[in-house]
Structure formats: C-alpha cells, structure tokens
Design an enzyme around this catalytic site. Structure first.
Site, PDB file in Angstrom:
ATOM      1  N   CYS A 205       0.417   5.169   9.434  1.00  0.00           N
ATOM      2  CA  CYS A 205       0.768   6.422   8.613  1.00  0.00           C
ATOM      3  C   CYS A 205       1.384   7.364   9.441  1.00  0.00           C
ATOM      4  CB  CYS A 205      -0.236   6.841   7.961  1.00  0.00           C
ATOM      5  SG  CYS A 205      -0.195   8.415   6.988  1.00  0.00           S
TER       6      CYS A 205
ATOM      7  N   SER B 288       0.923  -1.216  -0.015  1.00  0.00           N
ATOM      8  CA  SER B 288       0.052  -0.169   0.079  1.00  0.00           C
ATOM      9  C   SER B 288       0.899   1.177  -0.079  1.00  0.00           C
ATOM     10  CB  SER B 288      -0.958   0.164   1.041  1.00  0.00           C
ATOM     11  OG  SER B 288      -1.894   1.072   1.406  1.00  0.00           O
TER      12      SER B 288
HETATM   13  C1  SIN Z   1      -0.113   8.854   2.357  1.00  0.00           C
HETATM   14  O1  SIN Z   1      -1.245   8.529   1.992  1.00  0.00           O
HETATM   15  O2  SIN Z   1       0.214   9.957   2.758  1.00  0.00           O
HETATM   16  C2  SIN Z   1       0.614   7.701   3.007  1.00  0.00           C
HETATM   17  C3  SIN Z   1      -0.152   6.694   3.823  1.00  0.00           C
HETATM   18  C4  SIN Z   1       0.765   5.937   4.601  1.00  0.00           C
HETATM   19  O3  SIN Z   1       1.844   6.169   5.044  1.00  0.00           O
HETATM   20  O4  SIN Z   1       0.097   4.936   5.459  1.00  0.00           O
END
Ligand code: SIN
Length: 300
Positions: A126, A21
């Site tokens: 995140c 992801s």
């Molecule tokens: C993001 O969408 O900014 C990153 C997501 C993540 O670090 O889990």
C-alpha cells in the site's frame, strides 16, 4: 474443448481472473457477485488487527486513464472479519489479504484467519498508509522477514503483493521466494496525487494515494515480465487489466493468474465475463487448448 482452468499452489481456479484487493471487495456479497459475474477467485480487502474507519472523503479521484485512491485500509479488524464471514460458504477460492506493521502482526493475523482463508495475500505494498504496506515492503529484508513469519504461522499458501515503487521489483520477489512464498502478486498501485486547480490543494483527503487502471498497465506488464524471468514461483499479474487483450499480454509475460480491480470500478462487474470470453476465443482461434499453454510464451 478450451480450458480456462488454472491451478496455483494446489488450488484450482475456474479461470485465471481474480477480484483484486482494493475498492470493490469489502463484503461477502461483493465476493459472491464477482464470482457470479465470472471471476475464478477473490482477494478480500486487506484485514488488520484493529478495526479501521479509513480516511475521510474524498478517497478516490477519477482520471482519464485510471483512478487514484487512498481509502486508508478501512476494515473491520480480524475479529470483525470472522463475524462477517460466519455462516457463509464460498464455492470459489477466497484469498484473504492481510496487513500489519511487523512480521509478528502479519503472523498473528495469518494464524487467526487460517480457518477461513484458502490462501493469504500479504499487503507489503500500500503506497500511503503510515507504518504499513510499502513502508515495509520496499526493503527486501523486510519482505523476507514478513513472509518467513507468516509461513511459520500457517499451512495456507502465502502470496506476497509487491510494490512497483522500487528500483528493482525482482529483488523484492526474490526475497519473498527465498522466505518460502508460494507466489507473488504485482503490482500494487503507484504512489500518486492530483491537485484541484481552483481549490489549489490536493484532492484526496490523504493528499497522496495510489494510481491504478489502464494508465499503469505497461508498467505492471514490465514488472510481471521481470518477476517471471527471475522467479520459479507463480506470479499473479495485476495492473490496469481491462480487456481480454490486456489479460493475454500478462499471461504471455509470465503471469499464471490475473487480478482485476479498477476495471470493475470503471466498467462494472461484467468485465470478468467479457475478459474470460475474450481469452477463450483467442485460445481457440490461435489453436491452444488451455490458458496454461500460453503462460510465459513472450519470455522466450
Ligand atoms: C487503501 O485501502 O487505501 C488501499 C490499500 C492498498 O493500496 O493496498
């Protein structure tokens, strides 16, 4: 015959490489491309309750040994996600990443998306989204509560994605395991920033982002090693995996599968094929009949 197949929580993966992801996994076309190029499975971009546009540009900074990103969890929300996948069938395991601000929000998402997910990965890590990710996932008791709520809401396997921005990642893993997680994945990115010396201000619009890529690999490898020693559930290794040697190191450190993300941004989709061919060659030359035989050998 050398086998790259791995089985995790009852799901078969053609090989241990899974699209992580992150930056290259927003659409079904990207997931299908990853599989065509040799990924054994896919994790989607994290899905939340409401659609989010994400942060303004710049959202990515390239550094000599990796990337700092702060995308801001852009996603279509759970309803938009269901519309996006309608009509598709995937011939590879699809792990849906979800994020929420409370255990109830995670559980709600798991319930709504259970029909399209082969498994869930919980974004507890995140490093920069206000009210989400590691703001929740740095505390073992929060990890426990979120995993427990999701386990009560779905029959699908549940993987907790852990943050390295902590004094002891094994404590987070143990909390996930106690709550019934089927696996953990580690690591998400390290909280980081970059400054433009002429503009004299942070480069990313969000100022703070998450560092990933070859520069974080030794940290990720140590985290996976610590988790694999402490836990009985499978650990999925993530963090700077770019070459087959990186992949083999993570397997030896106890990872049961591996996620690849930043290498796709830096080197292209071909990395999946390159890494799996290299693992296969290594196993054959070293006299092993399958990936499973080398998992955790460096733990002994
Ligand atoms: C993001 O969408 O900014 C990153 C997501 C993540 O670090 O889990």
């Amino acid at each position: 015959m050398t086998s790259l197949e791995v089985e995790l929580f009852g799901i078969k993966f053609e090989n241990p490489l899974i699209l992580a992801s992150g930056i290259n996994d927003k659409t079904p076309e990207q997931w299908i491309r990853a599989h065509e190029e040799g990924a054994g499975g896919v994790v989607t971009k994290s899905i939340g309750i409401e659609p989010r546009k994400g942060y303004d540009n710049p959202t990515i900074v390239e550094l000599p040994y990796g990337l700092i990103n702060a995308m801001g969890l852009p996603n279509p929300g759970w309803k938009g996600f269901l519309e996006m996948v309608e009509g598709y069938t995937f011939d590879f395991p699809l792990i849906v990443s979800i994020f929420g601000g409370t255990p109830g929000e995670f559980a709600f998402l798991a319930e709504k998306l259970s029909d399209v997910a082969d498994a869930f990965e919980l974004n507890l890590s995140c490093p920069h989204a206000k009210g989400y990710g590691m703001e929740i996932g740095q505390k073992p008791e929060n990890v426990y509560d979120v995993v427990k709520a999701v386990k009560d809401a779905t029959d699908r396997p549940v993987i907790a994605k852990l943050t390295p921005n902590t004094d002891d990642i094994a404590k987070l893993g143990l909390a996930a395991e106690r709550a019934g997680a089927d696996g953990v994945s580690a690591i998400n990115t390290l909280k980081a920033m970059a400054i433009d010396v002429y503009a004299r201000k942070p480069i990313l619009s969000n100022k703070i982002g998450g560092y990933s890529g070859p520069g974080v690999k030794p940290i990720a490898l140590r985290a996976v090693y610590d988790l694999a020693k402490a836990l009985d559930i499978p650990v999925i290794g993530i963090g700077g995996i770019t070459t087959w040697q990186d992949a083999v190191e993570f397997l030896l450190a106890g990872a049961s599968a591996l996620q690849v993300g930043t290498a796709v941004s830096l080197r292209g989709w071909k990395v999946f094929g390159e890494i799996s061919e290299g693992i296969e060659r290594y196993l054959r030359k070293e006299g092993f009949s399958g990936v499973k035989e080398i998992i955790g050998l460096a733990l002994e």
